[in-house]
Design a protein around this motif. Structure first.
Motif, short mmCIF file in Angstrom:
data_model
loop_
_atom_site.label_atom_id
_atom_site.label_comp_id
_atom_site.label_asym_id
_atom_site.label_seq_id
_atom_site.Cartn_x
_atom_site.Cartn_y
_atom_site.Cartn_z
N CYS A 226 -15.37 1.84 67.69
CA CYS A 226 -16.91 1.74 67.68
C CYS A 226 -18.17 2.17 65.90
CB CYS A 226 -18.25 0.68 68.68
SG CYS A 226 -17.89 2.36 69.54
N GLY A 227 -17.56 3.46 66.27
CA GLY A 227 -17.84 4.72 65.00
C GLY A 227 -18.79 5.15 65.49
N MET A 228 -19.68 5.94 64.52
CA MET A 228 -21.01 6.57 65.00
C MET A 228 -21.89 6.61 64.54
SD MET A 228 -19.18 10.33 66.46
CE MET A 228 -17.61 10.16 65.19
N ASP A 229 -23.20 6.61 64.72
CA ASP A 229 -24.23 6.53 63.57
C ASP A 229 -24.86 7.36 62.83
OD1 ASP A 229 -25.55 8.01 65.23
OD2 ASP A 229 -26.16 6.08 66.79
N ALA A 230 -25.15 7.44 61.80
CA ALA A 230 -25.83 8.72 61.11
C ALA A 230 -26.44 9.88 62.19
CB ALA A 230 -25.94 8.38 59.79
N GLU A 231 -27.41 9.18 62.79
CA GLU A 231 -27.70 10.67 63.52
C GLU A 231 -26.99 11.01 64.43
OE1 GLU A 231 -30.87 8.49 65.65
OE2 GLU A 231 -32.14 8.11 63.87
N THR A 232 -25.57 10.68 65.15
CA THR A 232 -24.92 11.16 66.13
C THR A 232 -24.02 12.87 64.76
OG1 THR A 232 -25.04 9.45 67.67
CG2 THR A 232 -23.56 11.09 67.35
N LEU A 233 -23.66 12.05 64.32
CA LEU A 233 -22.84 12.50 64.03
C LEU A 233 -22.52 14.26 63.45
CD1 LEU A 233 -19.64 11.40 62.48
CD2 LEU A 233 -20.68 10.88 59.92
N GLU B 89 -15.45 11.79 59.91
CA GLU B 89 -16.00 11.11 58.95
C GLU B 89 -15.78 9.56 60.12
OE1 GLU B 89 -13.26 9.69 55.73
OE2 GLU B 89 -13.48 12.46 55.15
N SER B 90 -17.53 8.60 60.05
CA SER B 90 -17.00 7.44 61.01
C SER B 90 -18.60 6.64 60.28
CB SER B 90 -17.53 8.28 62.12
OG SER B 90 -17.44 7.32 63.45
N ARG B 91 -18.06 5.40 60.19
CA ARG B 91 -19.50 4.56 59.90
C ARG B 91 -19.11 2.94 61.73
NH1 ARG B 91 -18.90 2.64 54.26
NH2 ARG B 91 -19.44 5.15 53.20
N PRO B 92 -20.56 2.94 62.31
CA PRO B 92 -20.66 2.11 62.85
C PRO B 92 -19.91 0.71 62.86
CG PRO B 92 -23.41 2.71 62.69
CD PRO B 92 -21.65 3.17 61.40
#
Length: 357
Positions: free
Chosen positions: A289-296, A336-339
Motif C-alpha cells: 500500500c505504500g506510505m504517505d508523504a507524512e510518514t515517509l 521511496e514510497s507512494r500510497p
C-alpha cells in the motif's frame, strides 16, 4: 587489571604524553619564529598558556596539564627570559612572572578538564535516558509474545488428553511463531544497544559475497512468512564487499519484514542487487500500500511506528537499527514510497574495496 586493560591504559598515557609534547613543541617553534622578529619576550607566556589550555582539552585528567604548566614555566624561562639559554629565577619580577604563568596554566587546564567532564556526564545521562526510554518502549512488546507462548504451552500441557491433535498443533505453531518474533526482537534490541554505546563501536568487516547475505536473509524470511514469496535478483558475477555479514543480513531481514507490514498476502516482495563504479546497492521493494508523504520522512526515527494494524511492528526499532548499521559501514539507506504504489528501500555501500569473481 587485566593485561588488555593495562595495555590500553599505557597506550592512552603514551598518546597523552605525545600530545602534550607536540603542543609545547609547536608553541616553542612559534615563539622562536616570533623571537626572530623581537616579539617572543612579550608573547611567549601567552602562547604557552594556550599550549597548556589545549593540553587540558586534548588529554585525559589533570596530570598532563600540570606537567605542561611546569614545562611551560621552564621553557619560557630558559629560551625567552634574560639571561637567555639559562635557567634563572633571581631577576627582578621573575618569580611573579613565572608564578603567574604557572597559576594561569593550572586554572586554565582545570577549567578545560572540568568542562570536558561535564560534557561527558551529560552524554552519559543522555545515554541512560535513551536506554530507559528503550526499556519502557519494549516492555509491552516483549510481554505480549511471552504471555502468548506461556498460554499456548500451558493449554497443551493441561488439556493434552482432551484437546484434539489439530488444536494442539495450532497452539504449538502459534507459540513457535511468537518465539521466533521474540528472538528477532531481542536480536534487534541487543544490536541497537551495542550501536548506542560510547560511539567507539568498531565493526569487524571482511569481504563477503553480497548474494549469499541476500539469500540468507531471504531464507529466514521465508521460514517466518511462508505465505509471501521473495524474488531475489543478482548479477551473474559474485560480488565481494567488506561488511559484517551478520549485521547486514539483519538489515535486509528487517527491511523484508517491514515490507510485510504494508503488503497483503498475494502481493510481491523482492530484493535485488546492482553495482556501480563506486557503490553497491541492495534494494528491497514491495507492491504494497505504500506510505504517505507524512510518514515517509519519519520512518527511520527511533520508536516511530507508522499507521498499520499489524502487531509485528514491534516498538519502532527495526528501521532505526538498519540506518545505524548501514552508516557504521560507511553507507547510506534511502526510502521511496507512494500510497498505492509500494515502497523501495535502497542500501548503498562503498564499493572501493569490492570486486567481482
Amino acid at each position: 587489571m587485566s593485561p588488555i586493560e593495562r595495555n590500553e591504559t599505557y597506550t592512552k598515557w603514551e598518546q597523552d604524553a605525545i600530545t602534550m609534547l607536540l603542543l609545547h613543541l609547536c608553541a616553542l617553534l612559534i615563539c622562536l619564529y616570533l623571537g626572530e622578529m623581537g616579539y617572543a619576550k612579550d608573547t611567549a607566556p601567552v602562547i604557552f598558556v594556550l599550549a597548556v589550555f589545549l593540553t587540558g582539552f586534548f588529554t585525559n585528567g589533570y596530570l598532563w596539564s600540570l606537567l605542561g604548566s611546569l614545562l611551560s614555566v621552564f621553557v619560557v624561562n630558559y629560551f625567552f627570559t634574560e639571561p637567555f639559554s639559562k635557567l634563572s629565577f633571581s631577576g627582578p619580577g621573575y618569580p611573579i612572572t613565572f608564578v603567574t604563568l604557572f597559576v594561569v596554566g593550572i586554572l586554565t587546564s582545570a577549567m578545560t578538564v572540568r568542562s570536558r567532564d561535564q560534557q561527558r556526564l551529560r552524554a552519559e545521562n543522555e545515554k541512560e535516558r535513551t536506554r530507559g526510554n528503550l526499556l519502557r518502549a519494549v516492555s509491552h512488546d516483549l510481554r505480549t509474545p511471552l504471555t502468548a507462548i506461556s498460554g499456548a504451552i500451558n493449554t497443551v500441557l493441561e488439556q493434552q488428553d482432551t484437546l484434539p491433535p489439530e488444536k494442539q498443533r495450532e497452539l504449538l505453531r502459534s507459540a513457535e511463531e511468537e518465539s521466533e518474533w521474540l528472538i528477532h526482537m531481542v536480536e534487534n534490541l541487543l544490536t541497537i544497544t551495542r550501536l548506542n554505546g560510547d560511539g567507539e563501536t568498531r565493526l569487524i568487516t571482511q569481504p563477503e559475497a553480497v548474494e549469499e547475505v541476500m539469500a540468507g536473509a531471504a531464507a529466514k524470511f521465508r521460514r517466518r512468512y511462508p505465505d509471501f514469496a521473495v524474488q531475489v535478483t543478482a548479477p551473474d558475477e559474485l560480488l565481494l564487499v567488506p561488511m559484517d555479514a551478520t549485521l547486514m543480513e539483519q538489515v535486509l531481514l528487517n527491511l523484508l519484514e517491514n515490507a510485510v507490514k504494508f503488503t497483503s498476502p498475494g502481493g510481491r516482495i523482492g530484493i535485488c542487487l546492482a553495482a556501480a563504479a563506486d557503490t553497491v546497492t541492495v534494494t528491497v521493494w514491495d507492491t504494497g500500500c505504500g506510505m504517505d508523504a507524512e510518514t515517509l520522512p519519519r520512518i527511520f526515527e527511533q520508536f516511530y511506528q507508522g499507521e498499520t494494524d499489524r502487531r509485528a511492528d514491534g516498538c519502532g526499532l527495526g528501521l532505526t537499527l538498519c540506518k545505524r548499521i548501514v552508516e557504521q559501514h560507511g553507507g547510506t539507506i534511502t526510502a521511496e514510497s507512494r500510497p498505492g504504489e509500494g515502497s523501495r528501500f535502497s542500501v548503498a555501500l562503498p564499493a572501493k574495496a569490492a570486486k567481482f569473481m
